[in-house]
Design a protein around this motif. Structure first.
Motif, PDB file in Angstrom:
ATOM      1  N   PHE A 293      44.058  18.607 -20.132  1.00 22.72           N
ATOM      2  CA  PHE A 293      43.884  16.806 -20.599  1.00 22.72           C
ATOM      3  C   PHE A 293      42.770  16.158 -20.116  1.00 22.72           C
ATOM      4  O   PHE A 293      42.412  15.219 -20.185  1.00 22.72           O
ATOM      5  CB  PHE A 293      45.460  15.831 -19.825  1.00 22.72           C
ATOM      6  N   ARG A 294      42.825  16.395 -18.458  1.00 23.97           N
ATOM      7  CA  ARG A 294      41.578  15.824 -17.830  1.00 23.97           C
ATOM      8  C   ARG A 294      40.555  16.147 -18.203  1.00 23.97           C
ATOM      9  O   ARG A 294      39.607  15.206 -18.240  1.00 23.97           O
ATOM     10  CB  ARG A 294      41.999  16.061 -16.358  1.00 23.97           C
ATOM     11  N   ILE A 295      39.633  17.887 -18.459  1.00 23.11           N
ATOM     12  CA  ILE A 295      38.296  17.958 -18.149  1.00 23.11           C
ATOM     13  C   ILE A 295      38.419  17.924 -19.801  1.00 23.11           C
ATOM     14  O   ILE A 295      38.573  18.077 -20.906  1.00 23.11           O
ATOM     15  CB  ILE A 295      38.023  19.973 -17.905  1.00 23.11           C
ATOM     16  N   LYS A 296      36.069  18.584 -19.677  1.00 21.70           N
ATOM     17  CA  LYS A 296      35.878  18.312 -21.179  1.00 21.70           C
ATOM     18  C   LYS A 296      35.315  19.259 -21.356  1.00 21.70           C
ATOM     19  O   LYS A 296      35.421  20.147 -21.335  1.00 21.70           O
ATOM     20  CB  LYS A 296      34.265  17.449 -21.107  1.00 21.70           C
ATOM     21  N   MET A 297      35.974  18.713 -23.114  1.00 21.90           N
ATOM     22  CA  MET A 297      36.136  20.598 -23.815  1.00 21.90           C
ATOM     23  C   MET A 297      36.221  19.980 -25.413  1.00 21.90           C
ATOM     24  O   MET A 297      36.697  18.394 -25.885  1.00 21.90           O
ATOM     25  CB  MET A 297      37.163  20.920 -23.266  1.00 21.90           C
ATOM     26  N   PRO A 298      36.078  20.395 -26.846  1.00 21.08           N
ATOM     27  CA  PRO A 298      35.909  19.784 -27.785  1.00 21.08           C
ATOM     28  C   PRO A 298      37.274  19.267 -28.327  1.00 21.08           C
ATOM     29  O   PRO A 298      38.640  20.331 -27.892  1.00 21.08           O
ATOM     30  CB  PRO A 298      35.283  21.027 -29.195  1.00 21.08           C
ATOM     31  N   SER A 299      38.018  18.524 -29.069  1.00 21.45           N
ATOM     32  CA  SER A 299      39.151  18.564 -29.384  1.00 21.45           C
ATOM     33  C   SER A 299      40.175  19.591 -29.663  1.00 21.45           C
ATOM     34  O   SER A 299      41.358  19.870 -29.324  1.00 21.45           O
ATOM     35  CB  SER A 299      39.349  16.814 -29.543  1.00 21.45           C
ATOM     36  N   ASP A 300      39.850  19.891 -30.894  1.00 20.28           N
ATOM     37  CA  ASP A 300      40.552  20.569 -31.364  1.00 20.28           C
ATOM     38  C   ASP A 300      40.727  22.668 -30.385  1.00 20.28           C
ATOM     39  O   ASP A 300      41.750  22.499 -30.481  1.00 20.28           O
ATOM     40  CB  ASP A 300      39.632  21.636 -32.408  1.00 20.28           C
TER      41      ASP A 300
ATOM     42  N   PRO B  67      52.733  23.083  -7.176  1.00 21.96           N
ATOM     43  CA  PRO B  67      51.944  23.503  -6.612  1.00 21.96           C
ATOM     44  C   PRO B  67      50.756  22.398  -5.848  1.00 21.96           C
ATOM     45  O   PRO B  67      50.795  21.581  -6.120  1.00 21.96           O
ATOM     46  CB  PRO B  67      51.255  24.521  -7.972  1.00 21.96           C
ATOM     47  N   LEU B  68      50.308  22.608  -5.054  1.00 22.99           N
ATOM     48  CA  LEU B  68      48.706  21.357  -4.440  1.00 22.99           C
ATOM     49  C   LEU B  68      47.686  21.980  -5.857  1.00 22.99           C
ATOM     50  O   LEU B  68      47.201  22.152  -6.026  1.00 22.99           O
ATOM     51  CB  LEU B  68      48.278  22.292  -2.890  1.00 22.99           C
ATOM     52  N   PRO B  69      47.449  20.007  -5.936  1.00 18.75           N
ATOM     53  CA  PRO B  69      45.806  19.864  -6.431  1.00 18.75           C
ATOM     54  C   PRO B  69      45.109  21.464  -6.089  1.00 18.75           C
ATOM     55  O   PRO B  69      44.323  21.757  -7.281  1.00 18.75           O
ATOM     56  CB  PRO B  69      45.896  19.296  -6.268  1.00 18.75           C
ATOM     57  N   LYS B  70      44.628  21.240  -5.094  1.00 19.11           N
ATOM     58  CA  LYS B  70      43.990  22.708  -4.867  1.00 19.11           C
ATOM     59  C   LYS B  70      44.449  24.364  -5.559  1.00 19.11           C
ATOM     60  O   LYS B  70      43.333  24.562  -5.379  1.00 19.11           O
ATOM     61  CB  LYS B  70      43.452  22.619  -3.738  1.00 19.11           C
ATOM     62  N   ASP B  71      45.556  24.328  -5.320  1.00 22.31           N
ATOM     63  CA  ASP B  71      46.380  25.460  -6.115  1.00 22.31           C
ATOM     64  C   ASP B  71      46.140  25.776  -7.701  1.00 22.31           C
ATOM     65  O   ASP B  71      45.613  26.302  -8.428  1.00 22.31           O
ATOM     66  CB  ASP B  71      47.157  25.819  -5.481  1.00 22.31           C
ATOM     67  N   ILE B  72      46.033  24.155  -8.161  1.00 19.65           N
ATOM     68  CA  ILE B  72      45.839  24.446  -9.734  1.00 19.65           C
ATOM     69  C   ILE B  72      44.229  24.326  -9.883  1.00 19.65           C
ATOM     70  O   ILE B  72      44.240  25.394 -10.944  1.00 19.65           O
ATOM     71  CB  ILE B  72      46.341  22.976  -9.768  1.00 19.65           C
ATOM     72  N   GLU B  73      44.035  23.824  -9.151  1.00 22.16           N
ATOM     73  CA  GLU B  73      42.168  23.836  -9.579  1.00 22.16           C
ATOM     74  C   GLU B  73      41.764  25.991  -9.633  1.00 22.16           C
ATOM     75  O   GLU B  73      41.050  25.832 -10.296  1.00 22.16           O
ATOM     76  CB  GLU B  73      41.295  23.088  -8.446  1.00 22.16           C
ATOM     77  N   GLN B  74      42.147  26.449  -8.027  1.00 18.74           N
ATOM     78  CA  GLN B  74      42.199  27.699  -8.647  1.00 18.74           C
ATOM     79  C   GLN B  74      42.586  28.563  -9.426  1.00 18.74           C
ATOM     80  O   GLN B  74      41.466  28.767  -9.939  1.00 18.74           O
ATOM     81  CB  GLN B  74      42.362  27.556  -6.642  1.00 18.74           C
ATOM     82  N   ILE B  75      43.891  28.072  -9.760  1.00 20.87           N
ATOM     83  CA  ILE B  75      44.427  28.445 -11.114  1.00 20.87           C
ATOM     84  C   ILE B  75      43.255  28.440 -12.665  1.00 20.87           C
ATOM     85  O   ILE B  75      43.468  29.365 -13.180  1.00 20.87           O
ATOM     86  CB  ILE B  75      45.739  28.491 -11.827  1.00 20.87           C
ATOM     87  N   CYS B  76      43.168  27.233 -12.814  1.00 16.03           N
ATOM     88  CA  CYS B  76      42.359  26.707 -13.580  1.00 16.03           C
ATOM     89  C   CYS B  76      40.793  27.576 -13.693  1.00 16.03           C
ATOM     90  O   CYS B  76      40.240  28.029 -14.316  1.00 16.03           O
ATOM     91  CB  CYS B  76      42.347  25.250 -13.500  1.00 16.03           C
ATOM     92  N   PHE B  77      40.319  27.906 -12.491  1.00 20.73           N
ATOM     93  CA  PHE B  77      39.220  28.196 -12.090  1.00 20.73           C
ATOM     94  C   PHE B  77      39.246  30.346 -12.683  1.00 20.73           C
ATOM     95  O   PHE B  77      38.388  30.979 -13.706  1.00 20.73           O
ATOM     96  CB  PHE B  77      38.964  28.366 -10.900  1.00 20.73           C
ATOM     97  N   TRP B  78      40.664  30.679 -11.874  1.00 21.01           N
ATOM     98  CA  TRP B  78      40.901  32.215 -12.890  1.00 21.01           C
ATOM     99  C   TRP B  78      40.851  32.107 -14.353  1.00 21.01           C
ATOM    100  O   TRP B  78      40.051  33.228 -15.659  1.00 21.01           O
ATOM    101  CB  TRP B  78      42.219  32.004 -12.067  1.00 21.01           C
ATOM    102  N   LEU B  79      41.420  30.983 -14.549  1.00 23.49           N
ATOM    103  CA  LEU B  79      41.554  31.292 -16.014  1.00 23.49           C
ATOM    104  C   LEU B  79      40.811  30.886 -17.128  1.00 23.49           C
ATOM    105  O   LEU B  79      40.298  31.256 -18.026  1.00 23.49           O
ATOM    106  CB  LEU B  79      42.613  30.100 -16.668  1.00 23.49           C
ATOM    107  N   LEU B  80      39.476  29.952 -16.576  1.00 21.70           N
ATOM    108  CA  LEU B  80      38.863  29.556 -17.026  1.00 21.70           C
ATOM    109  C   LEU B  80      37.408  30.744 -16.961  1.00 21.70           C
ATOM    110  O   LEU B  80      36.277  30.941 -17.586  1.00 21.70           O
ATOM    111  CB  LEU B  80      37.668  28.405 -17.171  1.00 21.70           C
ATOM    112  N   ASN B  81      37.486  31.514 -15.628  1.00 20.93           N
ATOM    113  CA  ASN B  81      36.095  32.175 -15.652  1.00 20.93           C
ATOM    114  C   ASN B  81      37.024  33.667 -15.192  1.00 20.93           C
ATOM    115  O   ASN B  81      35.852  35.037 -15.855  1.00 20.93           O
ATOM    116  CB  ASN B  81      35.720  32.421 -13.847  1.00 20.93           C
ATOM    117  N   GLU B  82      38.305  34.406 -15.269  1.00 26.62           N
ATOM    118  CA  GLU B  82      38.440  35.711 -14.879  1.00 26.62           C
ATOM    119  C   GLU B  82      39.117  36.411 -16.107  1.00 26.62           C
ATOM    120  O   GLU B  82      39.125  36.118 -16.445  1.00 26.62           O
ATOM    121  CB  GLU B  82      39.534  35.993 -13.644  1.00 26.62           C
TER     122      GLU B  82
END
Ligand SMILES: Nc1ncnc2c1ncn2[C@@H]1O[C@H](COP(=O)(O)OP(=O)(O)OP(=O)(O)O)[C@@H](O)[C@H]1O
Ligand SMILES: [Mg+2]
Length: 372
Positions: free
Chosen positions: A320-327, A273-288
């Protein structure tokens, strides 16, 4: 009869090295560097196989130690282990070239344990080769038996090899090569000096790939090179194979819009998968909402032919890369490790996509609670 054999008896056809079994898993090894009939079709992994120990990238400590032992004529039995494409076979072939020069072909017996596993390999081929040494090369240096993919040998064959090693130690050195050292019986391990070949550092992969790019006069962008190095994960064989496949596609398809190897080309060529596709998927996972996320991701997966296991692996890297509480991060990463595990056992992609979205839905609630 063995006791009156001449050097030609050992190297039966006088042309080929002692290599009863060709290497398996498509890892054909050209041991003598003889140019093939069609040089253009030579796999680059062979064309650019290190010829001398100096050509081997990385592993300087190991190379220096083996070089010193070789110079002092104190070469022990060797056990080289580590992941694929890190230079184990190349190193031992370079050692053989250094040791024997033009006698090289006659002085090594190369076996691939996974082609012809079992006790017969050990008892017959090795024993014949090793026992003929003292009569044929009385004044020459010891011979070398190269046993590639030794971890595929049965336990019986390994026990038999232990005796053969002992019996012929005076005239023969054994080099066992494998990926999984834990599959080698302790009795064999203790007879060898062990060297671990770690995955290659990106710097070393980059250096060697650059060398090939220059030699082949390829047009590769810097981001394309970085993507290639990243996807190869320390496996030089993989890096060179991706490069050659993509170059082949370019040569075949002269009508292609882009005539140089870009980051996108590398990802497409490998089916990753292209990095931009993964970013898009993560956007959906976090928002939709669940159903929309499912619909979008499933549609992209089908349209682009992505493998669920690649999506999960790349989304894990994103977490691993984005900021979020460790738990929250730990919970998400554990969930995704479970999903990856289930996928490798053939679990249904749609169910696992549902699990992926569900674990992000849980994480989102936790993130909202933290923010309040
Ligand atoms: N350290 C290295 N330096 C330079 N080239 C390398 C190195 N490691 C691997 N290569 C390249 O990758 C190809 C495969 O390497 P090699 O056969 O030595 O790997 P290996 O460690 O024996 O892998 P496997 O465990 O799969 O047998 C070589 O022909 C060479 O082109
Ligand atoms: Mg090998």
């Amino acid at each position: 009869m063995a006791d009156v054999s001449s050097p030609m008896d050992i190297d039966h056809n006088g042309e080929k090295p002692n290599k009863p079994n060709s290497s398996s898993k498509g890892k054909t090894v050209v041991v003598d560097g003889t140019p093939p009939a069609h040089p253009k079709s030579t796999p680059w992994v062979e064309k650019y196989r290190p010829q001398s120990l100096d050509d081997v990238a990385a592993h300087r400590d190991i190379i220096d130690t083996i070089e010193r032992l070789t110079n002092e004529k104190k070469l022990p039995h060797l056990l080289l282990y580590g992941p694929p494409g890190t230079g184990k076979t190349s190193t031992i072939l370079a050692v053989a070239r250094k040791l024997y020069g033009s006698e090289y072909r006659k002085m090594i017996l190369e076996l691939n344990a996974s082609d012809d596993r079992g006790i017969d390999v050990v008892r017959q081929q090795i024993q014949d080769f090793a026992s003929s040494q003292s009569f044929s090369f009385g004044r020459a240096s010891v011979k070398l038996v190269l046993l590639d993919e030794a971890d595929a040998m049965t336990k019986d064959a390994q026990f038999a090899l232990r005796r053969v090693i002992e019996k012929y130690t005076k005239s023969t050195r054994f080099a066992l090569i494998c990926n999984h050292v834990n599959k080698i019986i302790p009795a064999l391990q203790s007879r060898c000096t062990r060297f671990r070949f770690a995955p290659l550092d990106p710097v070393h992969v980059t250096g060697r790939v650059r060398h090939v790019i220059e030699s082949e006069r390829l047009d590769v962008t810097e981001t394309g090179l970085a993507a290639l190095v990243r996807l190869s994960s320390g496996d030089m064989r993989k890096a060179l194979n991706i490069l050659q496949v993509w170059n082949f596609i370019l040569v075949q398809a002269t009508h292609m819009a882009s005539q140089h190897i870009t980051e996108e080309a590398v990802y497409l060529c490998t089916g990753n998968p292209l990095p931009k596709d993964i970013e898009q998927i993560c956007f959906w996972l976090l928002n939709e909402p669940f159903s929309d996320g499912f619909k979008h991701i499933a549609e992209m997966k089908n349209r682009k032919g992505l493998a669920m296991v690649d999506i999960v692996r790349e989304v894990t890297m994103f977490v691993f890369r984005i900021k979020m509480p460790s738990d929250v991060r730990v919970k998400l990463i554990n969930d995704m490790a479970d999903i990856e595990y289930r996928l490798t056992f053939g679990c249904n992609d749609k169910l696992q996509l549902g699990s992926l979205i569900a674990s992000f839905t849980g994480a989102r609630s936790a993130l909202v609670a933290v923010a309040k």
